[in-house]
Design a protein around this motif. Structure first.
Motif, short mmCIF file in Angstrom:
data_model
loop_
_atom_site.label_atom_id
_atom_site.label_comp_id
_atom_site.label_asym_id
_atom_site.label_seq_id
_atom_site.Cartn_x
_atom_site.Cartn_y
_atom_site.Cartn_z
N GLY A 1 -30.47 1.97 25.81
CA GLY A 1 -29.37 1.85 27.02
C GLY A 1 -29.09 3.09 28.25
N VAL A 2 -29.22 3.20 28.89
CA VAL A 2 -28.28 4.04 29.66
C VAL A 2 -26.88 4.30 30.28
CG1 VAL A 2 -28.82 5.43 31.77
CG2 VAL A 2 -30.79 4.20 31.02
N ILE A 3 -26.47 5.32 29.60
CA ILE A 3 -25.51 6.12 30.28
C ILE A 3 -24.79 6.21 32.11
CG2 ILE A 3 -22.72 6.87 29.27
CD1 ILE A 3 -24.37 4.88 27.75
N ASP A 4 -25.35 5.28 32.24
CA ASP A 4 -24.32 4.82 34.36
C ASP A 4 -23.93 4.69 34.89
OD1 ASP A 4 -25.44 2.73 33.55
OD2 ASP A 4 -27.17 2.98 34.82
N ASP A 5 -22.60 4.59 33.47
CA ASP A 5 -21.17 3.95 34.09
C ASP A 5 -19.69 4.63 33.61
OD1 ASP A 5 -19.56 1.54 35.98
OD2 ASP A 5 -18.73 2.21 33.08
N PRO A 6 -18.29 4.94 34.00
CA PRO A 6 -17.93 6.05 33.81
C PRO A 6 -17.39 5.31 32.31
CG PRO A 6 -17.61 4.60 35.65
CD PRO A 6 -18.70 4.44 35.56
N ASN A 7 -17.27 3.84 32.36
CA ASN A 7 -16.51 2.85 31.81
C ASN A 7 -16.62 2.28 30.64
OD1 ASN A 7 -14.25 3.39 34.18
ND2 ASN A 7 -14.28 4.08 31.77
N ARG A 8 -18.59 0.99 30.97
CA ARG A 8 -18.99 0.14 30.64
C ARG A 8 -20.54 0.48 30.15
NH1 ARG A 8 -17.40 -5.44 28.72
NH2 ARG A 8 -16.16 -4.68 27.32
#
Length: 610
Positions: A563-570
């Protein structure tokens, strides 16, 4: 009058006639005693007026001590979780999976047997309220380790505590010390006609410090700093709550059939900038060397009082005892056999309680402080760089050398210490990293006597090496926790990111998160046990100040999701199928932006049954 109280009242005369004058011999055929175990947090030997502190007010603990068998040389471990592991199992904490206070090194291995397990299985009602600190995910909670009921307090919330009662969140108003005693009193009232084991591990006087302003002001008027005044006010409130418990035992008619035990989990904390050097000089009235976190006397010597009215005569014992001795002693007093054949480092000290102080052979006791551990290609010295929360893999465990550890062996009064502190703090030990003290004659540890006792040094060193090797052979030693997936049918399972089985070189572990995730190939491996197989949705909780679309992968037994890390928290990565049984979950950075970390802090990996 209820049956148990009637039998107590009717049997008092017969019981008194069955034991020797002074009430100091073992009663034959008496009913099982209750146990009330009280443990303070970060309270030092000097934090009692009984021990020469003219500022602090501890009248109730002083009186309790004077009614008890007191131990002059009772030793705990340097920090919180290790002492709790030892008292619960009778085993040195290193054997149990516990090696530190956070970072996943404070989980009591799932196959360890606790004293609550054994007493519950032998007819005791068991309850615990307060600081648990022996594991914080499913399978490790106190209500899953032998306690029929438990309130696991939120750590160090001294007022308006929010914790968990038997797994359900619960919010309290007021001072937590009072709340814990309320729980214990209610438990004793409900189970006064049955044998019970009530365990009250207080949160006082652990930082962050907090106490009533009027009490603090009263202590400050004696000329001490606010920080030290708060410490003393916290201990004073705990002292008053101990009195409430003892008064309730009297009111219930249970004092003559309840063994009450009090001690502290480690020595006094330095508390960083809160306590000044002058504060420490004021507080350490007996000039013991050291503090919480090290193996000097003031870090590991604790008050230890055992009261059993009309059974034990007040006395002071000078023989060596440590917290591993609690487990076998309670079992003997309860008339219960140890149900397993695991190595115990403790032994029953019931003979000492009954004034038979020469009956037991000299005891060996071992203590250990978390070393500044680094990978095996970077040899550790007392001046090394700390990586205290990094996991020790099974392969690395094989290479842990005794001479690199902060460790001690004690045979009664003779204490041999290895690497007990920084070289500039222990010039007498610098040449060999060894010090020998007679703590009976030299409690302040001012006179290193190794030169006068070379044979004793050699014998103690040899025995310490054999003991160390026995620890390394233990399956649970230096083992990181196994995370249970689907335990008790729960749909939401948590893997704590800071407790990996293995981790890549550049990723760092802190006490409640991992960090420095920066490049493709960075990884962490977690030991899991899937109890309910099936499809699980996987997500990550973290902090990321800048998000630039890095890719992460989670793999278990060949199954993979990305998956992609595109959110600052989850980040929700997707779903994957998990088979039942033990296996390893690997989190890997598969593609990273070079200029910013993927995670500033990674907290949890969440698996939710779909």
């Amino acid at each position: 009058m209820k049956r148990r109280r009637f039998l107590k009242a009717a049997g008092t005369t017969a019981l008194a006639a069955a034991i020797l004058p002074g009430c100091n011999s073992k009663p034959a055929g008496a009913e099982k005693p209750n146990f009330l175990l009280l443990v303070a947090d970060d309270m030092g030997w000097d934090d009692l007026s009984l021990h020469g502190n003219s500022i602090i007010a501890t009248p109730n603990l002083d009186r309790f001590a004077q009614e008890s068998v007191q131990f002059k040389h009772f030793y705990v471990n340097p920090v919180c979780a290790p002492t709790r592991a030892s008292l619960l199992t009778g085993r040195h904490f290193l054997r149990t999976g516990v090696s530190h206070v956070h970072g996943g090194k404070d989980f009591l291995a799932l196959n360890e047997v606790t004293v609550a397990d054994v007493l519950r299985d032998n007819g005791y009602r068991t309850g615990m309220w307060g600081k648990w600190h022996s594991g914080k995910t499913e399978g490790y909670f106190p209500w899953q380790r032998g306690f029929e009921e438990a309130y696991m307090a939120g750590l160090y919330q001294h007022r308006d505590n929010q914790g968990f009662y038997n797994g359900e969140p619960k919010q309290h108003k007021g001072w937590i010390t009072d709340v814990l005693v309320d729980y214990a009193i209610d438990f004793m009232q409900r189970h006064q006609d049955e044998p019970f084991f009530a365990y009250v591990p207080f949160l006082s006087c652990h930082a962050p410090l907090n106490a009533r302003d009027d009490r603090v002001k009263r202590y400050m008027e004696k000329g001490i700093s606010r920080a030290l005044a708060v410490v003393y006010a916290m201990v004073e409130r705990m002292d008053e709550q101990v009195r409430r418990l003892l008064d309730e035992l009297d009111a219930l008619g249970l004092s003559e059939n309840t063994v009450v035990i009090f001690f502290s989990d480690n020595g006094p904390a330095v508390l960083n900038a809160d306590l000044t050097h002058a504060d420490r000089e004021t507080r350490y009235v007996n000039d013991l060397r050291g503090h919480k976190g090290n193996i000097w006397e003031n870090g590991v010597r604790s008050p230890f009082f055992v009261r059993w009215n009309n059974h034990l005569k007040p006395a002071t014992v000078e023989r060596l005892v440590d917290c591993c001795d609690l487990y076998p002693t309670l079992l003997e007093l309860a008339g219960v056999r140890n149900p397993h054949n695991r190595t115990l480092d403790g032994r029953s000290i019931a003979d000492y309680l009954y004034a038979e102080t020469e009956k037991l052979k000299p005891k060996y006791s071992y203590n250990y402080a978390q070393p500044a551990w680094v990978p095996t290609d970077e040899p550790w010295t007392p001046r090394g760089v700390k990586q205290e929360y990094r996991p020790v893999t099974p392969e690395e465990k094989k290479n842990l050398k005794l001479r690199d550890q902060i460790i001690s062996i004690q045979k009664e009064n003779y204490k041999l210490m290895m690497n007990p502190g920084r070289i500039d703090e222990m010039p007498e030990c610098a040449e060999q990293g060894l010090c020998l003290y007679d703590v009976g004659e030299d409690a302040m540890q001012q006179n290193d006597i190794k030169a006068e006792h070379p044979k004793r040094v050699n014998k103690l060193t040899g025995r310490l090496e054999r003991w160390w090797q026995s620890v390394l052979r233990e399956r649970n030693s230096f083992k990181m926790p196994v995370f249970l997936i689907g335990h008790n049918g729960k749909k939401h399972s948590t893997v704590l990111a800071y407790a990996p089985y293995d981790i890549s070189k550049d990723v760092k572990c802190a006490f409640d998160h991992t960090y420095n995730w920066r490049q493709a190939g960075d990884f962490a491996v977690y030991h899991i046990r899937v109890q309910i197989p099936g499809s699980y949705r996987v997500s990550l909780d973290y902090e990321a100040a800048e998000v630039k679309g890095s890719m992460v992968q989670v793999a278990v037994n060949g199954a993979r999701i990305e998956g992609v890390i595109d959110d600052p928290n989850r980040a929700v990565l997707g779903s994957m199928d998990l088979e039942s049984g033990e296996q390893f979950l690997t989190l890997t950075i598969s593609n990273a932006s070079a200029d910013v970390p993927v995670f500033d802090k990674l907290y949890t990996i969440n698996l939710i049954k779909t």
